[in-house]
Write a protein that holds these residues in place. Structure first.
Motif, PDB file in Angstrom:
ATOM      1  N   ASP A 289     -12.358 -12.240 -10.156  1.00 31.59           N
ATOM      2  CA  ASP A 289     -13.567 -12.855  -9.619  1.00 31.59           C
ATOM      3  C   ASP A 289     -14.641 -13.070 -10.674  1.00 31.59           C
ATOM      4  O   ASP A 289     -15.699 -13.609 -10.384  1.00 31.59           O
ATOM      5  N   ALA A 290     -14.375 -12.649 -11.912  1.00 33.33           N
ATOM      6  CA  ALA A 290     -15.317 -12.898 -13.002  1.00 33.33           C
ATOM      7  C   ALA A 290     -15.371 -14.405 -13.264  1.00 33.33           C
ATOM      8  O   ALA A 290     -14.533 -15.165 -12.776  1.00 33.33           O
ATOM      9  N   GLU A 291     -16.344 -14.831 -14.059  1.00 35.13           N
ATOM     10  CA  GLU A 291     -16.470 -16.264 -14.348  1.00 35.13           C
ATOM     11  C   GLU A 291     -15.196 -16.796 -15.014  1.00 35.13           C
ATOM     12  O   GLU A 291     -14.641 -16.166 -15.905  1.00 35.13           O
ATOM     13  N   TRP A 292     -14.753 -17.953 -14.546  1.00 37.88           N
ATOM     14  CA  TRP A 292     -13.551 -18.584 -15.081  1.00 37.88           C
ATOM     15  C   TRP A 292     -13.929 -19.553 -16.196  1.00 37.88           C
ATOM     16  O   TRP A 292     -14.926 -20.278 -16.096  1.00 37.88           O
ATOM     17  N   PHE A 293     -13.099 -19.556 -17.237  1.00 35.85           N
ATOM     18  CA  PHE A 293     -13.280 -20.449 -18.366  1.00 35.85           C
ATOM     19  C   PHE A 293     -12.021 -21.269 -18.563  1.00 35.85           C
ATOM     20  O   PHE A 293     -10.929 -20.845 -18.207  1.00 35.85           O
ATOM     21  N   ARG A 294     -12.194 -22.428 -19.157  1.00 41.85           N
ATOM     22  CA  ARG A 294     -11.053 -23.262 -19.539  1.00 41.85           C
ATOM     23  C   ARG A 294     -11.072 -23.390 -21.054  1.00 41.85           C
ATOM     24  O   ARG A 294     -12.137 -23.444 -21.676  1.00 41.85           O
ATOM     25  N   ARG A 295      -9.899 -23.454 -21.629  1.00 36.40           N
ATOM     26  CA  ARG A 295      -9.760 -23.542 -23.080  1.00 36.40           C
ATOM     27  C   ARG A 295      -9.519 -24.990 -23.500  1.00 36.40           C
ATOM     28  O   ARG A 295      -8.634 -25.666 -22.981  1.00 36.40           O
ATOM     29  N   ILE A 296     -10.310 -25.427 -24.465  1.00 38.59           N
ATOM     30  CA  ILE A 296     -10.099 -26.721 -25.106  1.00 38.59           C
ATOM     31  C   ILE A 296      -9.655 -26.409 -26.537  1.00 38.59           C
ATOM     32  O   ILE A 296     -10.385 -25.779 -27.299  1.00 38.59           O
ATOM     33  N   THR A 297      -8.441 -26.828 -26.864  1.00 34.82           N
ATOM     34  CA  THR A 297      -7.922 -26.616 -28.207  1.00 34.82           C
ATOM     35  C   THR A 297      -8.191 -27.852 -29.048  1.00 34.82           C
ATOM     36  O   THR A 297      -7.901 -28.970 -28.627  1.00 34.82           O
ATOM     37  N   LEU A 298      -8.770 -27.641 -30.214  1.00 33.76           N
ATOM     38  CA  LEU A 298      -8.952 -28.721 -31.177  1.00 33.76           C
ATOM     39  C   LEU A 298      -7.659 -28.751 -31.985  1.00 33.76           C
ATOM     40  O   LEU A 298      -7.403 -27.863 -32.796  1.00 33.76           O
ATOM     41  N   THR A 299      -6.836 -29.741 -31.735  1.00 34.55           N
ATOM     42  CA  THR A 299      -5.462 -29.703 -32.230  1.00 34.55           C
ATOM     43  C   THR A 299      -5.318 -30.042 -33.713  1.00 34.55           C
ATOM     44  O   THR A 299      -4.226 -29.921 -34.263  1.00 34.55           O
ATOM     45  N   VAL A 300      -6.401 -30.421 -34.380  1.00 36.45           N
ATOM     46  CA  VAL A 300      -6.349 -30.610 -35.823  1.00 36.45           C
ATOM     47  C   VAL A 300      -6.140 -29.237 -36.473  1.00 36.45           C
ATOM     48  O   VAL A 300      -6.660 -28.226 -35.987  1.00 36.45           O
ATOM     49  N   HIS A 301      -5.351 -29.199 -37.535  1.00 33.89           N
ATOM     50  CA  HIS A 301      -5.120 -27.936 -38.256  1.00 33.89           C
ATOM     51  C   HIS A 301      -6.312 -27.711 -39.182  1.00 33.89           C
ATOM     52  O   HIS A 301      -6.385 -28.247 -40.274  1.00 33.89           O
ATOM     53  N   SER A 302      -7.243 -26.896 -38.718  1.00 36.51           N
ATOM     54  CA  SER A 302      -8.458 -26.619 -39.481  1.00 36.51           C
ATOM     55  C   SER A 302      -8.264 -25.384 -40.357  1.00 36.51           C
ATOM     56  O   SER A 302      -7.625 -24.416 -39.955  1.00 36.51           O
ATOM     57  N   SER A 303      -8.835 -25.444 -41.526  1.00 36.90           N
ATOM     58  CA  SER A 303      -8.804 -24.302 -42.436  1.00 36.90           C
ATOM     59  C   SER A 303      -9.801 -23.253 -41.958  1.00 36.90           C
ATOM     60  O   SER A 303     -10.869 -23.582 -41.415  1.00 36.90           O
ATOM     61  N   LEU A 304      -9.473 -21.993 -42.178  1.00 35.57           N
ATOM     62  CA  LEU A 304     -10.428 -20.924 -41.878  1.00 35.57           C
ATOM     63  C   LEU A 304     -11.644 -21.000 -42.799  1.00 35.57           C
ATOM     64  O   LEU A 304     -12.675 -20.392 -42.520  1.00 35.57           O
ATOM     65  N   GLU A 305     -11.537 -21.777 -43.863  1.00 36.62           N
ATOM     66  CA  GLU A 305     -12.645 -21.949 -44.806  1.00 36.62           C
ATOM     67  C   GLU A 305     -13.462 -23.222 -44.535  1.00 36.62           C
ATOM     68  O   GLU A 305     -14.413 -23.512 -45.255  1.00 36.62           O
ATOM     69  N   ALA A 306     -13.109 -23.969 -43.511  1.00 34.17           N
ATOM     70  CA  ALA A 306     -13.845 -25.190 -43.183  1.00 34.17           C
ATOM     71  C   ALA A 306     -15.272 -24.832 -42.759  1.00 34.17           C
ATOM     72  O   ALA A 306     -15.506 -23.822 -42.105  1.00 34.17           O
ATOM     73  N   VAL A 307     -16.200 -25.694 -43.134  1.00 33.26           N
ATOM     74  CA  VAL A 307     -17.609 -25.461 -42.839  1.00 33.26           C
ATOM     75  C   VAL A 307     -18.128 -26.545 -41.910  1.00 33.26           C
ATOM     76  O   VAL A 307     -17.966 -27.729 -42.187  1.00 33.26           O
ATOM     77  N   GLY A 308     -18.731 -26.151 -40.789  1.00 35.44           N
ATOM     78  CA  GLY A 308     -19.459 -27.085 -39.940  1.00 35.44           C
ATOM     79  C   GLY A 308     -18.804 -27.495 -38.644  1.00 35.44           C
ATOM     80  O   GLY A 308     -19.471 -28.039 -37.772  1.00 35.44           O
ATOM     81  N   LEU A 309     -17.506 -27.262 -38.486  1.00 33.43           N
ATOM     82  CA  LEU A 309     -16.838 -27.716 -37.259  1.00 33.43           C
ATOM     83  C   LEU A 309     -17.378 -26.991 -36.034  1.00 33.43           C
ATOM     84  O   LEU A 309     -17.698 -27.625 -35.024  1.00 33.43           O
ATOM     85  N   THR A 310     -17.491 -25.685 -36.110  1.00 36.74           N
ATOM     86  CA  THR A 310     -18.015 -24.920 -34.971  1.00 36.74           C
ATOM     87  C   THR A 310     -19.418 -25.391 -34.615  1.00 36.74           C
ATOM     88  O   THR A 310     -19.746 -25.576 -33.441  1.00 36.74           O
TER      89      THR A 310
END
Length: 134
Positions: free
Chosen positions: A67-88
């Protein structure tokens, strides 16, 4: 490190995909990682206060938490680097402009944006529009 780092390319090629499954964010002060594995979490994070688990709603219900709040996941399917800056920041800003909260989880290959279920379609559209602008 693999993956794309160019922000313009990341946004233009993010191809957001909406997961049909709803999820619940839960926290457990006393359960272990092993105990939570039985509930098929798609994400686990150890915090000082306890373990945070992102569980499919049906599995959360087994723990009395459906009964907690429900969320939906949107996956950004581009393979992003963990070192990428600015996407978030770009994604969060696009959703904030529409009044939609965003809980971003960065995994090795992709970023995953969890939005309240009632705003999932609007969030998906906002991210598609963001990609089209690039």
């Amino acid at each position: 490190m693999t993956g794309e780092t160019d922000l313009t390319v990341l946004i233009a090629q993010m191809r957001p995909m909406l997961d049909p499954e709803p999820y619940v964010f839960c926290t457990f002060a006393t359960k272990s990682l092993v105990e939570l594995a039985d509930y098929e979490p798609i994400g686990l994070f150890a915090e000082t206060e306890g373990l945070t688990a992102i569980l499919p709603v049906e599995r959360a219900r087994e723990l009395g938490l459906g009964d907690a709040e429900w969320f939906r996941r949107i996956t950004l399917t581009v393979h992003s680097s963990l070192e990428a800056v600015g996407l978030t920041a770009a994604v969060a800003t696009a959703l904030a402009d529409k009044g939609i909260s965003a809980n971003v989880v960065a995994a090795y290959f992709h970023d995953h944006v969890f939005v309240p279920e009632e705003h999932a379609e609007a969030a998906l559209e906002a991210l598609r529009q963001l990609a089209e602008v690039r």
